[in-house]
Scaffold this active site. Structure first.
Site, PDB file in Angstrom:
ATOM      1  N   TYR A 124       8.892  -6.911  -2.936  1.00 29.56           N
ATOM      2  CA  TYR A 124       8.554  -7.010  -4.358  1.00 29.56           C
ATOM      3  C   TYR A 124       9.454  -7.964  -5.143  1.00 29.56           C
ATOM      4  O   TYR A 124       9.316  -8.072  -6.363  1.00 29.56           O
ATOM      5  CB  TYR A 124       8.576  -5.622  -5.008  1.00 29.56           C
ATOM      6  CG  TYR A 124       7.264  -4.883  -4.858  1.00 29.56           C
ATOM      7  CD1 TYR A 124       6.862  -4.403  -3.621  1.00 29.56           C
ATOM      8  CD2 TYR A 124       6.430  -4.673  -5.942  1.00 29.56           C
ATOM      9  CE1 TYR A 124       5.663  -3.725  -3.467  1.00 29.56           C
ATOM     10  CE2 TYR A 124       5.232  -3.994  -5.804  1.00 29.56           C
ATOM     11  CZ  TYR A 124       4.855  -3.525  -4.569  1.00 29.56           C
ATOM     12  OH  TYR A 124       3.658  -2.858  -4.441  1.00 29.56           O
ATOM     13  N   LYS A 171      10.517   0.563   9.600  1.00 28.93           N
ATOM     14  CA  LYS A 171       9.883  -0.107  10.748  1.00 28.93           C
ATOM     15  C   LYS A 171      10.981  -0.871  11.486  1.00 28.93           C
ATOM     16  O   LYS A 171      10.881  -2.087  11.725  1.00 28.93           O
ATOM     17  CB  LYS A 171       8.756  -1.025  10.238  1.00 28.93           C
ATOM     18  CG  LYS A 171       7.864  -1.596  11.317  1.00 28.93           C
ATOM     19  CD  LYS A 171       6.888  -0.596  11.907  1.00 28.93           C
ATOM     20  CE  LYS A 171       6.112  -1.236  13.050  1.00 28.93           C
ATOM     21  NZ  LYS A 171       5.207  -0.282  13.732  1.00 28.93           N
ATOM     22  N   ASP A 205       4.211   3.587  10.527  1.00 19.44           N
ATOM     23  CA  ASP A 205       2.839   3.819  11.014  1.00 19.44           C
ATOM     24  C   ASP A 205       2.671   5.263  11.472  1.00 19.44           C
ATOM     25  O   ASP A 205       1.651   5.908  11.213  1.00 19.44           O
ATOM     26  CB  ASP A 205       2.463   2.809  12.119  1.00 19.44           C
ATOM     27  CG  ASP A 205       3.525   2.654  13.193  1.00 19.44           C
ATOM     28  OD1 ASP A 205       4.646   3.180  13.034  1.00 19.44           O
ATOM     29  OD2 ASP A 205       3.237   2.000  14.221  1.00 19.44           O
ATOM     30  N   ASP A 229       4.783   2.108  -1.728  1.00 19.99           N
ATOM     31  CA  ASP A 229       3.583   1.831  -2.524  1.00 19.99           C
ATOM     32  C   ASP A 229       2.349   2.318  -1.764  1.00 19.99           C
ATOM     33  O   ASP A 229       1.498   3.030  -2.306  1.00 19.99           O
ATOM     34  CB  ASP A 229       3.498   0.317  -2.778  1.00 19.99           C
ATOM     35  CG  ASP A 229       2.235  -0.070  -3.532  1.00 19.99           C
ATOM     36  OD1 ASP A 229       1.939   0.585  -4.555  1.00 19.99           O
ATOM     37  OD2 ASP A 229       1.539  -1.001  -3.081  1.00 19.99           O
ATOM     38  N   ASP A 233       0.009   6.116  -2.354  1.00 17.81           N
ATOM     39  CA  ASP A 233      -1.433   6.183  -2.639  1.00 17.81           C
ATOM     40  C   ASP A 233      -2.134   7.023  -1.577  1.00 17.81           C
ATOM     41  O   ASP A 233      -2.991   7.858  -1.887  1.00 17.81           O
ATOM     42  CB  ASP A 233      -2.069   4.781  -2.644  1.00 17.81           C
ATOM     43  CG  ASP A 233      -2.034   4.133  -4.027  1.00 17.81           C
ATOM     44  OD1 ASP A 233      -1.143   4.476  -4.827  1.00 17.81           O
ATOM     45  OD2 ASP A 233      -2.909   3.279  -4.300  1.00 17.81           O
TER      46      ASP A 233
HETATM   47  C1  IPM Z   1       2.061   1.007  -8.367  1.00 14.37           C
HETATM   48  C2  IPM Z   1       1.167  -0.183  -8.548  1.00 14.37           C
HETATM   49  C3  IPM Z   1       2.017  -1.430  -8.790  1.00 14.37           C
HETATM   50  C4  IPM Z   1       2.880  -1.640  -7.559  1.00 14.37           C
HETATM   51  C5  IPM Z   1       1.214  -2.682  -9.126  1.00 14.37           C
HETATM   52  C6  IPM Z   1       0.319  -2.472 -10.335  1.00 14.37           C
HETATM   53  C7  IPM Z   1       2.085  -3.888  -9.326  1.00 14.37           C
HETATM   54  O1  IPM Z   1       0.328  -0.332  -7.463  1.00 14.37           O
HETATM   55  O2  IPM Z   1       2.783   1.374  -9.298  1.00 14.37           O
HETATM   56  O3  IPM Z   1       2.055   1.592  -7.277  1.00 14.37           O
HETATM   57  O4  IPM Z   1       2.458  -2.275  -6.600  1.00 14.37           O
HETATM   58  O5  IPM Z   1       4.006  -1.151  -7.563  1.00 14.37           O
HETATM   59 MN    MN Z   2       0.588   1.173  -5.910  1.00 12.25          MN
END
Ligand code: IPM
Ligand code: MN
Length: 331
Positions: A124, A171, A205, A229, A233
């Site tokens: 990032y 990893k 993984d 990240d 999710d």
């Molecule tokens: C999150 C989002 C952000 C990230 C994006 C919007 C830049 O996906 O907060 O997880 O990748 O960190």
């Molecule tokens: Mn995200």
């Protein structure tokens, strides 16, 4: 005095954030709220996605609640993601992303885990370049300092939630220098904290598969920025999806709560946005930034009791306002 900088941002941020703020005001009647701007709308008006005044206000308050921001679908000269700018400028170096089961809305009842995502470096840092017309290069930075810092936070979280397990996710078989430094720095800190008997590690993984197969076995996961990240999710599926995914961008003496979802321009303005992720994000501020664990419990219990009484179909058909009112009744 408790101060809060409110950054609604774009789209449904203007609906879910005010709801969360009203609930916080019920819990902390003397809360001092200041507003600040950030996002795409803000960029179009001021030429900056995060103006200096917003950073200043955040620093003065030491705590913020961020809604969501839209991004342009095309490349815009000078535009940079507001949330990435806030994380970097305010050195919000750790991102807390809890995932837990909620009544009815969750696919299973026994998940309660916390992902700590490194929030300042890794892939990032945004250093990409074209080496030639046919070769694009991205740099991944992992520092001892940031790795030790996230491990310190993991130790703190472990103590606050009676942690039974801390899993370092990396990893290092393919990236022995970067992931190796991350893992070894984390291990050193956690050993010094006397926690080595609850620390283990997984390749990313394998961790992804196990988060699907046996999510109930995880407790605290500590990982680098991009892995965190993606895994957060993925894991949010167990709490009912991104609409139920809160987060806290956590720095030294400063924190910014943020629902993980986006600005949902398709439903913005309809009054139908689900405010629960924003509300649960403010519970993270209560617990981790304001050391008000009992108030955080109260807010989370109100969400739990509301969900226990409402089916998903019912929840989806409610307005932001009704959900807020139902929660206020339960506080
Ligand atoms: C999150 C989002 C952000 C990230 C994006 C919007 C830049 O996906 O907060 O997880 O990748 O960190
Ligand atoms: Mn995200």
């Amino acid at each position: 005095m408790t101060r809060l900088c409110v950054i609604a941002g774009d789209g449904i941020g203007h609906e879910v954030v005010p709801s969360a703020v009203r609930l916080l005001e019920r819990l902390i009647p003397r809360l001092q709220v200041t507003e600040a701007e950030a996002g795409w709308d803000c960029f179009q008006r001021h030429g900056q996605s995060v103006p200096e005044t917003t950073l200043q206000r955040m620093r003065e308050c030491g705590a913020g609640l961020f809604g969501a921001v839209s991004s342009p679908s095309h490349r815009v000269e000078g535009y940079r993601s507001a949330i990435l700018t806030l994380r970097q400028s305010l050195q919000l170096n750790v991102n807390l992303r809890p995932v837990r089961s909620w009544p009815r809305i969750s696919p299973r009842a026994d998940v309660d885990l916390m992902i700590l995502r490194e929030n300042s470096e890794g892939l990032y840092i945004g250093r990409e370049h074209m080496q030639s017309a046919d070769l694009a290069i991205a740099e991944r930075h992992i520092s001892r300092h940031a790795s030790e810092h996230i491990a310190q936070r993991a130790a703190q979280v472990a103590r606050l939630r009676d942690g039974r397990r801390i899993t370092l996710v990396h990893k290092a078989n393919v990236l022995p220098l970067t992931c190796g430094l991350f893992r070894d720095s984390c291990r050193r800190v956690l050993t010094a904290e006397g926690l080595d008997d609850i620390v283990d590690e997984r390749l990313v993984d394998v961790a992804a598969l196990q988060l699907i197969e046996r999510p109930q076995d995880f407790d605290i996961l500590v990982t680098t920025n991009l892995f965190g990240d993606i895994l957060s999710d993925l894991a949010s599926y167990w709490s009912g999806g991104l609409g139920m995914a809160p987060s806290l961008n956590w720095g030294e003496g400063i924190a910014l709560a943020e629902p993980v979802h986006g600005s949902a321009p398709d439903i913005a303005g309809t009054g139908k946005a689900n405010p629960l992720a924003a509300i649960l994000s403010s519970a993270l501020l209560l617990r981790y930034q304001w050391q008000a664990g009992a108030l955080a419990d109260q807010l989370e219990n109100a969400v739990g009791s509301l969900l226990a009484e409402m089916s998903i179909a019912e929840l989806d058909s409610q307005t932001t306002q009704i959900i807020e009112q139902e929660l206020l009744k339960r506080l």
